[in-house]
Design an enzyme around this catalytic site. Structure first.
Site, PDB file in Angstrom:
ATOM      1  N   ASN A 193       0.824  -1.151  -0.066  1.00  0.00           N
ATOM      2  CA  ASN A 193       0.130  -0.011   0.052  1.00  0.00           C
ATOM      3  C   ASN A 193       0.838   1.286  -0.131  1.00  0.00           C
ATOM      4  O   ASN A 193       1.965   1.311  -0.010  1.00  0.00           O
ATOM      5  CB  ASN A 193      -0.969  -0.045   1.111  1.00  0.00           C
ATOM      6  CG  ASN A 193      -0.155  -0.069   2.403  1.00  0.00           C
ATOM      7  OD1 ASN A 193       0.551   0.848   2.723  1.00  0.00           O
ATOM      8  ND2 ASN A 193      -0.280  -1.144   3.287  1.00  0.00           N
ATOM      9  N   LYS A 208       8.605 -16.563 -10.838  1.00  0.00           N
ATOM     10  CA  LYS A 208       7.992 -15.459 -11.729  1.00  0.00           C
ATOM     11  C   LYS A 208       6.806 -15.900 -12.465  1.00  0.00           C
ATOM     12  O   LYS A 208       6.855 -16.844 -13.370  1.00  0.00           O
ATOM     13  CB  LYS A 208       9.080 -14.584 -12.730  1.00  0.00           C
ATOM     14  CG  LYS A 208       8.268 -13.321 -13.208  1.00  0.00           C
ATOM     15  CD  LYS A 208       9.127 -12.736 -14.061  1.00  0.00           C
ATOM     16  CE  LYS A 208       8.348 -11.408 -14.696  1.00  0.00           C
ATOM     17  NZ  LYS A 208       9.217 -10.871 -15.830  1.00  0.00           N
ATOM     18  N   PHE A 235      -4.565   2.987  14.837  1.00  0.00           N
ATOM     19  CA  PHE A 235      -4.777   4.039  14.033  1.00  0.00           C
ATOM     20  C   PHE A 235      -5.929   3.451  12.927  1.00  0.00           C
ATOM     21  O   PHE A 235      -6.217   2.123  12.709  1.00  0.00           O
ATOM     22  CB  PHE A 235      -3.538   4.303  12.966  1.00  0.00           C
ATOM     23  CG  PHE A 235      -2.703   5.531  13.367  1.00  0.00           C
ATOM     24  CD1 PHE A 235      -1.807   5.554  14.405  1.00  0.00           C
ATOM     25  CD2 PHE A 235      -2.806   6.846  12.835  1.00  0.00           C
ATOM     26  CE1 PHE A 235      -0.952   6.253  14.900  1.00  0.00           C
ATOM     27  CE2 PHE A 235      -1.983   7.707  13.315  1.00  0.00           C
ATOM     28  CZ  PHE A 235      -0.953   7.468  14.097  1.00  0.00           C
ATOM     29  N   LYS A 268     -13.682  -0.002  15.233  1.00  0.00           N
ATOM     30  CA  LYS A 268     -12.234  -0.795  15.647  1.00  0.00           C
ATOM     31  C   LYS A 268     -11.888  -0.770  16.981  1.00  0.00           C
ATOM     32  O   LYS A 268     -11.572  -1.481  17.726  1.00  0.00           O
ATOM     33  CB  LYS A 268     -11.195  -0.227  14.500  1.00  0.00           C
ATOM     34  CG  LYS A 268     -11.371  -0.507  13.149  1.00  0.00           C
ATOM     35  CD  LYS A 268     -10.445   0.354  12.225  1.00  0.00           C
ATOM     36  CE  LYS A 268     -10.755  -0.540  10.707  1.00  0.00           C
ATOM     37  NZ  LYS A 268     -10.344   0.407   9.715  1.00  0.00           N
ATOM     38  N   LYS A 295     -11.619  -4.425  18.426  1.00  0.00           N
ATOM     39  CA  LYS A 295     -10.364  -4.632  18.593  1.00  0.00           C
ATOM     40  C   LYS A 295      -9.769  -4.593  20.115  1.00  0.00           C
ATOM     41  O   LYS A 295      -8.732  -4.602  20.407  1.00  0.00           O
ATOM     42  CB  LYS A 295      -9.264  -3.855  17.682  1.00  0.00           C
ATOM     43  CG  LYS A 295      -9.516  -4.295  16.254  1.00  0.00           C
ATOM     44  CD  LYS A 295      -8.356  -3.741  15.510  1.00  0.00           C
ATOM     45  CE  LYS A 295      -8.686  -3.866  14.061  1.00  0.00           C
ATOM     46  NZ  LYS A 295      -7.308  -4.014  13.237  1.00  0.00           N
TER      47      LYS A 295
HETATM   48  O1  PMT Z   1       2.869   6.194   6.461  1.00  0.00           O
HETATM   49  P1  PMT Z   1       2.295   7.401   6.070  1.00  0.00           P
HETATM   50  O2  PMT Z   1       2.309   7.626   4.626  1.00  0.00           O
HETATM   51  O3  PMT Z   1       2.807   8.416   6.883  1.00  0.00           O
HETATM   52  O4  PMT Z   1       0.647   7.223   6.192  1.00  0.00           O
HETATM   53  C1  PMT Z   1       0.135   7.459   7.599  1.00  0.00           C
HETATM   54  C2  PMT Z   1      -0.920   6.429   7.682  1.00  0.00           C
HETATM   55  C3  PMT Z   1      -2.250   6.854   7.005  1.00  0.00           C
HETATM   56  C4  PMT Z   1      -0.584   4.845   7.204  1.00  0.00           C
HETATM   57  C5  PMT Z   1      -1.411   6.231   9.114  1.00  0.00           C
HETATM   58  O5  PMT Z   1      -1.491   7.450   9.778  1.00  0.00           O
HETATM   59  C6  PMT Z   1      -2.448   5.370   9.283  1.00  0.00           C
HETATM   60  O6  PMT Z   1      -3.720   5.496   9.473  1.00  0.00           O
HETATM   61  N1  PMT Z   1      -2.053   3.922   9.817  1.00  0.00           N
HETATM   62  C7  PMT Z   1      -2.861   2.660  10.008  1.00  0.00           C
HETATM   63  C8  PMT Z   1      -3.231   2.185   8.586  1.00  0.00           C
HETATM   64  C9  PMT Z   1      -4.095   1.109   8.735  1.00  0.00           C
HETATM   65  O7  PMT Z   1      -3.870   0.140   8.175  1.00  0.00           O
HETATM   66  O8  PMT Z   1      -5.270   1.242   9.248  1.00  0.00           O
HETATM   67  P2  PMT Z   1      -6.605   0.199   9.269  1.00  0.00           P
HETATM   68  O9  PMT Z   1      -7.616   0.970   9.554  1.00  0.00           O
HETATM   69  O10 PMT Z   1      -6.590  -0.885   7.881  1.00  0.00           O
HETATM   70  O11 PMT Z   1      -6.183  -0.750  10.507  1.00  0.00           O
HETATM   71  C10 PMT Z   1      -6.487  -0.295  11.781  1.00  0.00           C
HETATM   72  C11 PMT Z   1      -5.487  -0.659  13.058  1.00  0.00           C
HETATM   73  O12 PMT Z   1      -5.107  -2.301  12.789  1.00  0.00           O
HETATM   74  C12 PMT Z   1      -3.951   0.203  12.420  1.00  0.00           C
HETATM   75  O13 PMT Z   1      -3.573   0.620  13.786  1.00  0.00           O
HETATM   76  C13 PMT Z   1      -3.307  -0.915  11.757  1.00  0.00           C
HETATM   77  O14 PMT Z   1      -1.893  -0.880  12.004  1.00  0.00           O
HETATM   78  C14 PMT Z   1      -3.793  -2.372  12.479  1.00  0.00           C
HETATM   79  N2  PMT Z   1      -3.517  -3.396  11.793  1.00  0.00           N
HETATM   80  C15 PMT Z   1      -4.365  -3.616  10.757  1.00  0.00           C
HETATM   81  C16 PMT Z   1      -4.260  -4.992  10.011  1.00  0.00           C
HETATM   82  C17 PMT Z   1      -3.422  -6.070  10.699  1.00  0.00           C
HETATM   83  N3  PMT Z   1      -3.249  -7.146   9.820  1.00  0.00           N
HETATM   84  N4  PMT Z   1      -2.599  -5.663  11.707  1.00  0.00           N
HETATM   85  C18 PMT Z   1      -2.831  -4.544  12.341  1.00  0.00           C
HETATM   86  O15 PMT Z   1      -2.024  -4.248  13.507  1.00  0.00           O
END
Ligand code: PMT
Length: 414
Positions: free
Chosen positions: A207, A286, A320, A334, A338
């Site tokens: 991503n 590949k 986040f 979330k 979570k």
């Molecule tokens: O890195 P930058 O370019 O500065 O951009 C910042 C950002 C937008 C990436 C950052 O601010 C942000 O929002 N990070 C969380 C991105 C994300 O995956 O969000 P989500 O809503 O999909 O996931 C929710 C939370 O679960 C997040 O804290 C994520 O880290 C966590 N997660 C998600 C999936 C997974 N398999 N394991 C996790 O721990």
């Protein structure tokens, strides 16, 4: 705050005495280091009078070096600020050259470096200067400004040094620790950046996360004197000073690296954009384009954040939420699903959130919420970490909460 104020040879150097006053008004101790060209624009007599310290300019001044050598000055500084910063000094710092006292200090210090560029707008926009700016930012140097407007040369454009009050405020907003931060003695684990999930040896699912937000959170936590471990996906950012970085590639590796260090952590902040799904069976060779269409079977990746929140006696857990729509609804879901202590919701899309220097956020927790308007990720992170510390002590703090020492002037509390 001990500030080494470097003054280089630009017309804006005439504002230096006022900048010294503004820094001192905020409680800084200022040691001025001038380049030879700066002496053409402002006298050391004026600067010595306002700073209360003998101005330094010569690397080979035996008398001054005996009192405080360039290495001692580099160690003394909590921050090295160069204002005005010419195109020449930016180039010198990029190249690692150290022909004079100021650039030698820049090379020898472990303190954060902040530059307030000031130059003609054509010089500022020159690709060489912009490339130098980009390299400096990459290395974690804080670039303050420049402002836009009328210039000493009579032309208009970007290149004016920021107003002295704005520079002083920005320096105190960098989140530089005085050793009595809010998170002193606390261990903070942070995830940052994207993960990559292999499709075959040359392709992957990932991503647009650059890691900037997570790295800014790490810098802000260090500024609050936390011990910080940053579990980072593949990004193009330098390790923040004082942070232990553990590099990973896949969600599985990020999960493993997090759980290897989480046991005695006080706070966990998940800023990484972790893949939700990965290919079930990455091809060993590949994949050849034999068919018009193809399907890749995906399987869920482990949810790192949820797994940490589920730990018995685990850390204060902050997620986040990156959302393109229904920000509050999805973020709150979330938070609950979570079982988090707090969630930082930010809007993401082609032109926001990911891979930018600015961001805005709304933070939700069980009994409250707080909005943070768009700001540079470094400033936003300072404010977010302050709030994390506040909520951490509200929920878990049995001991004494350290006095808030530094961080932002806007939210300064004692
Ligand atoms: O890195 P930058 O370019 O500065 O951009 C910042 C950002 C937008 C990436 C950052 O601010 C942000 O929002 N990070 C969380 C991105 C994300 O995956 O969000 P989500 O809503 O999909 O996931 C929710 C939370 O679960 C997040 O804290 C994520 O880290 C966590 N997660 C998600 C999936 C997974 N398999 N394991 C996790 O721990």
């Amino acid at each position: 705050m001990n500030i080494v104020l470097g003054i280089t040879g630009g017309i804006a150097a005439y504002k230096a005495p006022d900048l010294v006053r503004r820094l001192k008004e905020r409680g800084a101790d200022v040691q001025i280091v001038m380049t030879a060209s700066a002496e053409e624009f402002v006298t050391d007599t004026a600067l010595q009078a306002v700073s209360g310290r003998a101005v330094r300019s010569n690397l080979w001044d035996k008398e001054a070096e005996r009192a405080m050598s360039h290495i001692e000055l580099a160690r003394w500084a909590d921050v090295v600020l160069i204002a005005p910063a010419t195109a020449e000094v930016m180039a010198r710092i990029v190249s690692g050259g150290a022909p004079d006292l100021l650039t030698t200090i820049c090379l020898a210090t472990e303190a954060p470096l902040a530059l307030a560029p000031a130059m003609n707008h054509v010089m500022w926009n020159n690709p060489a200067t912009q490339a130098n700016r980009a390299v400096l930012e990459q290395r974690g140097v804080h670039i303050l400004g420049p402002g836009v407007g009328s210039q000493a040369c009579g032309e208009e454009g970007a290149g004016r040094m920021l107003e002295t009050d704005a520079i002083a405020a920005a320096v105190f907003d960098l989140g530089i620790s005085h050793g009595e931060g809010l998170l002193k003695g606390k261990k903070v684990v942070i995830t940052a950046g994207p993960t990559r999930e292999s499709i075959d040896p040359v392709r992957y699912i990932s991503n647009r996360s650059s890691g900037k937000m997570g790295y800014a959170m790490a810098r802000a936590a260090v500024a609050q004197d936390a011990e910080v471990i940053l579990i980072s996906g593949p990004v193009d950012l330098p390790a923040p000073p004082g942070v232990e970085v553990r590099e990973v590639t896949t969600a599985e590796q990020m999960y493993g690296a997090t759980h290897a260090v989480i046991e005695d952590a006080d706070i966990f902040i998940a800023a990484a954009a972790v893949a939700d799904y990965r290919p079930v069976a990455p091809a060993e060779q590949k994949i050849k384009k034999k068919r018009e269409a193809m399907t890749i079977e995906l399987v869920r990746c482990p949810d790192i954040l949820a797994s940490v929140a589920a730990l018995d006696g685990g850390p204060f857990t902050v997620g986040f939420a990156a959302e393109t729509e229904r920000l509050e609804e999805y973020a709150r879901a979330k938070l609950v699903n979570k079982k988090l202590d707090m969630i930082i919701a930010n809007r993401v899309g082609a032109d926001r959130g990911f891979d930018r220097d600015d961001n805005a956020a709304t933070v939700f927790w069980a009994a409250g919420e707080r909005q943070f308007p768009e700001a540079r990720k470094s400033e936003l992170a300072n404010e977010l970490v302050e709030l994390v510390a506040e909520r951490y002590y509200a929920l878990r703090g049995t001991g004494t909460q350290p006095r808030l020492s530094i961080i932002s002037n806007k939210n300064r509390r004692t």
